[in-house]
Design a protein around this motif. Structure first.
Motif: not given
Length: 358
Positions: A110-123
């Motif tokens: 499972s991929t555990i990740f944070t919003h703030s570390a994934v700029p393209a998602l927020n874009q």
């Protein structure tokens, strides 16, 4: 008139339709779990509790273990939707990772990740916001409820638009399955609307994700109201045996001595019985019959023993992982790297579809 206003809205997802579809999906998952990808997650606002565990966490582990590709989002940006400041953010993010590992989320699967570390998602929020009207955001029942209970001095733009942010969460990895409770149906409905409108306007890029409706039981807090981190009425997964016993001892019951399982007439007693039953893998009626006329004190002892026994291995694993905080950061770095690769590829597709790749 805008393109949004002239777009015919999709029919709302009804509870009955979602339940029927979820039953079909469970059969498909059993037959071929590899065709599904799920997005799920939590806001880092404190330690997870038994309501979270039996409501969503247990199901995530089940789906992961079946072989469903799983993305687990730590929604650190969304902490700001109803708070002026994100207090103790680093600590809470690490606490979430500890809870995930303790219950059986496997970072290798499972991929555990944070919003703030994934700029393209927020874009992705920018083109998605152009597909949604102000009226649609105003009608979202979950947003209405969050605004009503907001801890902010004024409603922020992030609060107002966070269903679109959630659409970006789901669609960045092209998740085709979203396990949710009933209260989250409007968010998935909006995500499906965003995907449909983008595909109609620019060409097919996104799947329209299905809802996997949870049949999770409703556990009340120790004060008889909704179990919540902020209300101090929840039993955290990280709580030790003594704290658990103290919280359950102070739980609200009623004056009737004979213990029966009646969620309508005796909700507080029924919630305690249900908690013991879930921990013991029994029917709550059987737990009630066993206690009989021994009263609330016996009920609370039964619940305490059941919860502490059930959580003992989870707490042991959590304590072991807590010894190495560097390992927690390593998991986040690896998960963020995987999520960034997926988000970057999706953003390229979006820009190509929009003829905006220069």
């Amino acid at each position: 008139m805008s393109a949004i206003a002239t777009t015919t809205p999709a029919a709302p997802i009804s509870i009955s339709a979602a339940q029927a579809r979820s039953s079909d999906l469970e059969e498909l998952i059993s037959a071929d779990p590899g065709q599904f990808r799920i997005l799920t997650g939590d806001r880092p606002t404190g330690r997870l509790h038994l309501g979270h565990y039996f409501g969503t966490l247990h199901n995530r582990v089940r789906l992961q273990d079946l072989g469903v590709e799983t993305y687990v989002l730590i929604a650190d940006y969304q902490v700001l939707t109803d708070r002026d400041v994100a207090d103790n953010l680093t600590e809470y993010v690490e606490e979430l990772v500890l809870d995930y590992l303790a219950i059986g989320i496997d970072p290798a699967r499972s991929t555990i990740f944070t919003h703030s570390a994934v700029p393209a998602l927020n874009q992705l929020m920018l083109p998605f916001l152009s597909l949604v009207s102000i009226a649609e955001l105003e009608r979202n029942p979950t947003v209405k409820d969050e605004i009503a209970h907001s801890r902010q001095a004024a409603v922020s733009g992030l609060m107002y638009t966070y269903p679109v942010h959630q659409a970006a969460d789901i669609l960045f990895c092209k998740a085709n399955l979203v396990p949710v409770g009933r209260d989250q149906l409007p968010h998935v409905e909006l995500t499906r609307t965003v995907a449909r409108r983008f595909n109609e306007r620019y060409g097919v890029v996104f799947p329209r994700p299905d809802v996997l409706l949870s049949n999770a039981p409703l556990l009340l807090g120790t004060d008889g109201t909704k179990m919540s981190k902020s209300r101090g009425n929840a039993i955290a997964l990280a709580a030790d045996a003594d704290e658990t016993a103290r919280l359950i001892k102070g739980a609200t019951t009623d004056v009737e001595r004979h213990i029966t399982y009646d969620p309508v007439a005796r909700p507080q007693v029924a919630s305690l019985l249900l908690l013991a039953a879930l921990c013991q893998d029994r029917a709550p009626e059987a737990v009630a019959e066993e206690i009989g006329s021994a009263g609330a004190a016996a009920l609370k002892r039964t619940v305490t023993d059941a919860v502490n026994s059930y959580l003992a291995p989870i707490r042991a694993r959590r304590a072991e992982y807590a010894e190495d905080r560097g390992y927690l950061r390593q998991i986040l770095r690896a998960g963020n790297e995987r999520a960034n690769a997926v988000a970057d590829a999706t953003l390229v597709e979006v820009r190509q579809a929009m003829d905006a790749l220069y």
